[in-house]
Design a protein around this motif. Structure first.
Motif, mmCIF file in Angstrom:
data_model
loop_
_atom_site.group_PDB
_atom_site.id
_atom_site.type_symbol
_atom_site.label_atom_id
_atom_site.label_comp_id
_atom_site.label_asym_id
_atom_site.label_seq_id
_atom_site.Cartn_x
_atom_site.Cartn_y
_atom_site.Cartn_z
ATOM 1 N N GLY A 200 0.677 -1.154 -0.045
ATOM 2 C CA GLY A 200 0.197 0.084 0.056
ATOM 3 C C GLY A 200 0.762 1.161 -0.002
ATOM 4 N N ILE A 201 1.997 1.473 0.906
ATOM 5 C CA ILE A 201 2.750 2.550 0.894
ATOM 6 C C ILE A 201 3.492 2.425 -0.377
ATOM 7 C CG2 ILE A 201 4.646 3.534 1.736
ATOM 8 C CD1 ILE A 201 2.467 3.644 3.823
ATOM 9 N N ALA A 280 12.596 3.203 2.933
ATOM 10 C CA ALA A 280 13.601 4.066 2.690
ATOM 11 C C ALA A 280 13.127 5.249 1.665
ATOM 12 C CB ALA A 280 14.934 3.198 2.068
ATOM 13 N N ALA A 281 12.450 4.785 0.573
ATOM 14 C CA ALA A 281 11.945 5.678 -0.625
ATOM 15 C C ALA A 281 10.929 6.736 0.367
ATOM 16 C CB ALA A 281 11.432 5.081 -1.621
ATOM 17 N N ALA A 282 9.913 6.026 0.994
ATOM 18 C CA ALA A 282 8.971 6.940 1.646
ATOM 19 C C ALA A 282 9.684 7.963 2.589
ATOM 20 C CB ALA A 282 7.873 6.354 2.616
ATOM 21 N N MET A 313 0.200 8.628 3.177
ATOM 22 C CA MET A 313 -0.117 7.925 1.698
ATOM 23 C C MET A 313 -1.252 7.314 1.905
ATOM 24 S SD MET A 313 2.852 8.687 0.632
ATOM 25 C CE MET A 313 2.240 7.494 -1.057
ATOM 26 N N LEU A 314 -1.794 6.702 3.101
ATOM 27 C CA LEU A 314 -3.094 6.085 2.873
ATOM 28 C C LEU A 314 -4.412 6.366 3.406
ATOM 29 C CD1 LEU A 314 -1.209 2.434 3.464
ATOM 30 C CD2 LEU A 314 -2.040 3.533 1.232
ATOM 31 N N PHE A 318 -6.562 3.509 6.270
ATOM 32 C CA PHE A 318 -5.990 2.377 5.593
ATOM 33 C C PHE A 318 -4.319 2.755 6.129
ATOM 34 C CE2 PHE A 318 -9.083 2.197 2.358
ATOM 35 C CZ PHE A 318 -9.269 0.962 2.244
ATOM 36 N N GLY A 319 -4.417 3.920 6.538
ATOM 37 C CA GLY A 319 -3.070 4.427 7.368
ATOM 38 C C GLY A 319 -2.968 3.676 8.755
ATOM 39 N N THR A 320 -3.862 3.494 9.296
ATOM 40 C CA THR A 320 -3.988 2.702 10.541
ATOM 41 C C THR A 320 -3.703 1.257 10.333
ATOM 42 O OG1 THR A 320 -5.632 4.399 11.547
ATOM 43 C CG2 THR A 320 -5.410 2.316 12.623
#
Length: 483
Positions: A200-201, A280-282, A313-314, A318-320
């Motif tokens: 998802g990320i 790492a990209a995030a 991002m979500l 969905f972030g949770t």
């Protein structure tokens, strides 16, 4: 974005190419009976499916390493991508495959026993103590870090001590119960959640066209931060981790067939590398580069960055879920860390683990020590963990090198990363404040001398061992594989 996506592609290609090379060098034997059958005890030794073993292996080795490590490694800029990709393919996955497969060949033996056989009896005692120390540090760190994330998730309405107690209770149960009761039943679902949250990320980064920095000469070395040896200890679980050498033998005792090894051991390390690339990209893209990222690490910490990135991002819902996936990571590595420690001690003193009382009296003192360690500063624990972790990887790589040398196979696949990481670990402990605190130039020089001496001693011992016809596997000729 091209560096990030290219790295993901290289990791996948590495599994299907170099992974097969490593497999052919080792020569798995589908007809050979595995410890899951020869030593079946219904507790640690019992056969489980490839899918289940793979997801358990992934969730066990992952921990917070492929997330927190790459986030801190992002401070070095896009060069972190290089270590994750090439370190994972040529070092980490080789390390995991060899330790898992050699363990299978030796009845599910853990690293101390393997080190004793291939590097000398003294090393058995040294590695035994070293492994227990590493596993205690891992277990302790993986209690405090998910507790912190849970406190953030509930906005501080529940104190951290409550979550710590709950996690410890779970750890005790997962450590002493048969592997198929808790770990075998719920880990595959946790593994799926881990993959979904990371995916998802990753999709969010691509869909939002995140400004992931590209590798170039201008940003290869931001702020002149010394890459060697610090980067190679900061990012461990996403590229190469000695902790995995303590976890792979858990699954070597439940593997049905040697031909499943590449998917279980090599493949799951590649999956972990992909997770590390995503985080790492995030970290590099969402927080405007190393300066802002460094400020955030010093203020909200890596746990806070995980929460921020997931929500950005979500979205909140969905972030949770993504945060929950990250919380599960350290918990499901902490319990297997204690389980592995229990198994190593039992093997060392030759104590049968069929009775739960035998498991309890080994496990409970470990938890007492860990409770005390939770009072120690997390950052201090992490510094010692990083060095102990990579030093364990060095030992495992030299064990793999010796095995392949005696077998007259291409031992360079383990020797080259072994030499590199010997130099990294020696230089780090010579220079670091937790070590001798020498200047970097002096540390490089002495580290190089130590590495040359260790390499020379290895080849001297390897040539001697090859002439002694040391058996490379346990005799299971009297067993028949029912699979």
């Amino acid at each position: 974005m091209f560096t990030f996506l290219g790295g993901i592609v290289l990791l996948i290609v590495g599994y299907f190419t170099y992974g097969k090379v490593v497999e052919r060098i080792f020569v798995p034997n589908a007809e050979r009976t595995t410890p899951a059958y020869t030593k079946g005890d219904g507790v640690d030794y019992l056969p489980m499916s490839t899918k289940k073993n793979s997801l358990i292996q992934l969730i066990s080795i992952a921990g917070i390493g492929p997330i927190f490590g790459p986030i801190m490694g992002a401070l070095y800029g896009p060069v972190a991508f290089l270590w994750i990709v090439f370190g994972c393919i040529f070092a980490g996955a080789v390390h995991d495959y060899l330790t898992g497969m050699i363990s299978i060949r030796h009845g599910g033996a853990h690293l101390p026993a393997l080190a004793g056989k291939f590097l000398g009896k003294v090393m058995k005692h040294v590695v035994n103590a070293f492994s227990i120390l590493l596993l205690l540090l891992v277990g302790t760190v993986f209690v405090t870090s998910p507790a912190d994330l849970l406190v953030d998730l509930v906005n501080g309405t529940v104190p951290a001590i409550v979550f710590i107690v709950i996690i410890f209770i779970y750890f005790i149960l997962a450590t002493i119960l048969p592997i198929d009761k808790i770990i075998g039943n719920i880990y595959p679902y946790f593994g799926a959640l881990l993959l979904i949250s990371a995916l998802g990320i990753g999709i969010g980064l691509i869909a939002n066209q995140a400004a992931i920095p590209e590798l170039s000469l201008t940003n290869f070395h931001p702020d002149n931060i010394p890459i060697f040896p610090l980067l190679f200890l900061t990012i461990s679980c996403g590229a190469l981790s000695g902790f995995h050498a303590t976890q792979s033998p858990i699954i070597s005792r439940t593997t049905q067939n040697e031909n499943q090894g590449r998917k279980i051991f090599y493949g799951m390390m590649i999956a972990e590398g992909i997770i590390a690339m995503i985080w790492a990209a995030a970290a590099m893209s969402l927080f405007d580069g190393p300066v802002s990222l460094n400020e955030l690490i010093n203020t909200i910490g890596t746990a806070g960055i995980v929460a921020e990135a997931s929500t950005l991002m979500l979205g909140s819902v969905f972030g949770t879920l993504a945060i929950l996936g990250v919380i599960i990571l350290p918990i499901t590595s902490g319990d297997t860390a204690f389980r592995s420690a229990r198994m190593i001690i039992a093997d060392y003193f030759n104590i049968s683990q069929k009775k739960i009382s035998s498991r309890l009296w080994i496990a409970l003192p470990l938890f007492v020590v860990s409770v005390f360690l939770t009072t120690v500063d997390f950052t201090l624990l992490w510094r010692y963990f990083s060095w102990a972790n990579q030093s364990t990887a060095v030992i495992a790589l030299w064990v793999g090198s010796m095995y392949l040398f005696i077998a007259k196979r291409n031992y360079w696949i383990a020797v080259i990363p072994g030499i590199f990481m010997t130099m990294a670990c020696a230089t780090y402990i010579l220079n670091a404040p937790i070590g001798l605190g020498l200047s970097m130039s002096t540390s490089y020089l002495i580290g190089a001398i130590i590495t040359i001496l260790i390499t020379a001693l290895f080849f001297k011992a390897a040539n001697k061992a090859r002439g002694q016809n040391i058996p490379l596997e346990e005799d299971v000729s009297d067993w028949k594989n029912p699979a």
